[in-house]
Design an enzyme around this catalytic site. Structure first.
Site, PDB file in Angstrom:
ATOM      1  N   THR A  25       8.179   5.293   7.948  1.00 39.92           N
ATOM      2  CA  THR A  25       8.221   5.033   6.520  1.00 39.92           C
ATOM      3  C   THR A  25       8.633   3.600   6.282  1.00 39.92           C
ATOM      4  O   THR A  25       9.433   3.040   7.034  1.00 39.92           O
ATOM      5  CB  THR A  25       9.200   5.988   5.812  1.00 39.92           C
ATOM      6  OG1 THR A  25       9.204   5.711   4.416  1.00 39.92           O
ATOM      7  CG2 THR A  25      10.616   5.842   6.343  1.00 39.92           C
ATOM      8  N   GLU A  33      10.884  11.446   5.242  1.00 40.67           N
ATOM      9  CA  GLU A  33      12.050  12.025   5.897  1.00 40.67           C
ATOM     10  C   GLU A  33      12.196  13.521   5.655  1.00 40.67           C
ATOM     11  O   GLU A  33      13.015  14.175   6.318  1.00 40.67           O
ATOM     12  CB  GLU A  33      13.328  11.331   5.400  1.00 40.67           C
ATOM     13  CG  GLU A  33      13.445   9.876   5.811  1.00 40.67           C
ATOM     14  CD  GLU A  33      12.844   8.898   4.814  1.00 40.67           C
ATOM     15  OE1 GLU A  33      13.272   7.742   4.779  1.00 40.67           O
ATOM     16  OE2 GLU A  33      11.920   9.304   4.067  1.00 40.67           O
ATOM     17  N   LYS A  55       6.618   1.288  -5.560  1.00 40.22           N
ATOM     18  CA  LYS A  55       5.685   2.299  -5.065  1.00 40.22           C
ATOM     19  C   LYS A  55       4.336   2.106  -5.736  1.00 40.22           C
ATOM     20  O   LYS A  55       4.170   2.373  -6.924  1.00 40.22           O
ATOM     21  CB  LYS A  55       6.209   3.702  -5.308  1.00 40.22           C
ATOM     22  CG  LYS A  55       5.756   4.681  -4.235  1.00 40.22           C
ATOM     23  CD  LYS A  55       6.595   5.929  -4.225  1.00 40.22           C
ATOM     24  CE  LYS A  55       6.473   6.657  -2.909  1.00 40.22           C
ATOM     25  NZ  LYS A  55       7.257   7.895  -2.870  1.00 40.22           N
ATOM     26  N   TRP A  91       4.920   2.562  -0.325  1.00 39.49           N
ATOM     27  CA  TRP A  91       6.070   1.713  -0.592  1.00 39.49           C
ATOM     28  C   TRP A  91       5.761   0.253  -0.303  1.00 39.49           C
ATOM     29  O   TRP A  91       5.083  -0.072   0.660  1.00 39.49           O
ATOM     30  CB  TRP A  91       7.252   2.128   0.275  1.00 39.49           C
ATOM     31  CG  TRP A  91       7.928   3.399  -0.117  1.00 39.49           C
ATOM     32  CD1 TRP A  91       7.919   4.572   0.573  1.00 39.49           C
ATOM     33  CD2 TRP A  91       8.723   3.643  -1.284  1.00 39.49           C
ATOM     34  NE1 TRP A  91       8.648   5.524  -0.078  1.00 39.49           N
ATOM     35  CE2 TRP A  91       9.161   4.973  -1.226  1.00 39.49           C
ATOM     36  CE3 TRP A  91       9.098   2.851  -2.369  1.00 39.49           C
ATOM     37  CZ2 TRP A  91       9.958   5.538  -2.214  1.00 39.49           C
ATOM     38  CZ3 TRP A  91       9.902   3.416  -3.353  1.00 39.49           C
ATOM     39  CH2 TRP A  91      10.322   4.742  -3.265  1.00 39.49           C
TER      40      TRP A  91
END
Length: 539
Positions: A182, A327, A435, A440
């Site tokens: 991420t 996550e 975003k 991101w």
């Protein structure tokens, strides 16, 4: 006491082979649209696992992909974990520098790449430290010209593989099965490792009636990329449940999605708001039959209430607003009305559906503000914290673990409110991430790059609302006095272009005399956002 039988990814494919052998996976690749039964997918998956074993892949080795949504990618989803290796899906849209870091940090042993992504691999090949074999996933009989070695054809490997290859049985369900990275607030991307147990339990969660309600009867089209948080876990869940899968492949358009929905009678689809804005425009300009759709699952960023209203009132398609993170595997909440909320007025219903929704069964949450846990009154704000069997407990080989995982909880960095019904609404982020289209962007990384330019004195990057991408970065720059008449927007954009993926680049650069700051000298981004909202128009 109950039997201690491990939950494993390989068993999910075995279930599809045994109970749903004639159900289909419809796959679009650069060569066209093909259809495979689950029994065929199972045999191909076993052939792939056999071939990977012949290439030296062992238990715990990382098998990486740079690929779109199609049947070959689905086969890797089960071949790697099925043989005890780890599926590592890499975000194609990241910058080459981040992709190099990700592959080296994960220590990927084998890299499977779509043919149209191959030029990216050619650019970074000399900086990949651990990859021992490259496999091209293509419909062509010819491999791309390259001096990379060893280089294999996916289909050639399958021809030589053993369709009776047995998935490993002595796995501990807590062993790693997959991993994704991420984007980070600062620095390099962060790795998240998924266990067999987490993936299986997350798949069960997607089948609950009060979440996505995925079932054998569905025809599921995940538009969210299979390299983005495992396409929200849908390929795993759909295979386990015998759901027909419709995989839209590379470089799809809103028209292609609309055609697929009509022709393949898609019942549920999933993606970020940008996708559904584009599809909505296509539906309004064309004549498509969308009556098969029972749900649009939307996440990644907040969906505009007007878009939700259009889908539900004009096209009679229930719109499921959801929330999650890489996550969290990623499903955390889904916004659905409770039975007694059907008595609410239409605007009140829309307000509920526009929020992020209720926590999925199996997870725990708490919301903590400056004075401790906040009251569930829909007004008090705090950071959302999560724990559960498909929530990560650390980042892979990363010191930033200590910041995000504390006292047994994942600190999400999202500021939320919770109303008396337990419905979550995201208000803001503790970090100033941007975003865009569900992906991101790090404002700090762009700021640091800008301030490395000789002419730049200060730079701050903030998110500005965008009609298509939800948010886009805009850079606020203070030039040094001696450069104010010499350096313009184009100069700074040209300076940034080699450093970032195209979609990371700011939509605009605004020159200011000074950047507002807090009492401790930090950039006051709240004031910048308000200032830009008042005068800036994004074209």
């Amino acid at each position: 006491m109950m039997m201690n039988v491990p939950l494993t990814v390989g068993a999910m494919m075995e279930r599809a082979e045994q109970f749903f052998p004639e159900k289909q996976v419809i796959s679009r690749t650069s060569g066209g649209v093909s259809s495979f039964t689950y029994i065929e997918i199972g045999k191909r998956t076993r052939r792939l696992a056999s071939a990977l074993a012949e290439l030296g892949v062992e238990r715990g080795d990382r098998v990486a992909t740079l690929a779109w949504n199609h049947h070959r990618h689905l086969e890797v989803y089960f071949a790697a974990p099925g043989m005890g290796a780890v599926l590592h899906t890499i975000n194609i849209r990241l910058s080459p520098e981040h992709i190099i870091y990700i592959i080296n940090n994960a220590e990927d042993k084998v890299l499977l790449v779509d043919e149209d992504v191959w030029p990216l691999v050619e650019k970074v090949k000399n900086q990949l430290k651990t990859v021992e074999a490259f496999i091209v996933m293509t419909d062509s009989e010819e491999l791309p010209e390259s001096d990379i070695s060893p280089l294999y054809s996916y289909e050639d490997l399958l021809e030589k593989g053993d369709e009776r290859f047995a998935f490993i049985k002595d796995l501990d369900e807590n062993e790693p099965a997959g991993m994704c990275y991420t984007s980070a607030t600062t620095g390099n991307p962060k790795g998240v490792v998924y266990s067999h147990r987490g993936i299986v339990l997350h798949s069960f969660a997607l089948g609950l009636a009060d979440t996505a309600g995925l079932s054998e009867a569905d025809r599921c089209m995940p538009v969210v990329p299979m390299f983005h948080a495992n396409a929200w876990g849908l390929p795993f869940a759909a295979t386990m449940l015998g759901t027909t899968q419709v995989l839209p492949g590379p470089q799809f358009t809103p028209k292609l999605l609309a055609d697929f929905i009509e022709k393949e009678k898609v019942t549920i689809t999933a993606g970020v708001p940008t996708i559904w804005l584009g599809l909505l425009n296509e539906l309004e300009s064309g004549d498509y039959d969308t009556t098969s759709l029972r749900a649009v699952l939307c996440g990644g960023s907040a969906a505009p209430s007007g878009m939700i209203r259009a889908y539900e009132t004009k096209y009679n398609v229930p719109f499921l607003h959801a929330y999650g993170m890489t996550e969290t595997s990623p499903l955390v909440t889904v916004s659905k009305l409770k039975s007694y909320q059907d008595d609410l007025g239409e605007e009140e219903k829309l307000d509920v559906r526009s929020k992020q929704g209720l926590l999925v069964p199996g997870l725990e949450m708490k919301v903590v503000g400056e004075r401790g846990e906040v009251e569930w009154n829909g007004e008090d704000m705090g950071e959302l914290m999560l724990r559960g069997p498909w929530i990560a407990n650390e980042y892979y080989r990363d010191d930033r673990t200590e910041e995000a995982f504390r006292d047994g909880w994942l600190h999400t960095g999202d500021v939320v409110t919770v109303d008396k019904e337990g419905i979550i609404k995201i208000i803001d982020r503790t970090k100033d991430m941007i975003k865009s289209g569900g992906e991101w962007i790090s404002s700090v990384d762009i700021e640091n790059a800008l301030m490395a330019h000789d002419a730049v004195f200060e730079a701050s990057v903030v998110a500005v609302a965008h009609p298509e991408w939800q948010e886009r970065p805009v850079a606020c720059v203070v030039l040094k006095d001696e450069y104010k008449d010499e350096v313009g927007k184009e100069d700074l954009m040209d300076f940034l272009k080699p450093q970032f993926a195209k979609w990371w680049l700011p939509d605009d650069i605004v020159f200011l005399n000074e950047i507002p700051k807090t009492s401790v000298g930090k950039f006051l981004k709240r004031a910048l956002r308000a200032q830009l909202k008042d005068h800036l128009v994004i074209k």
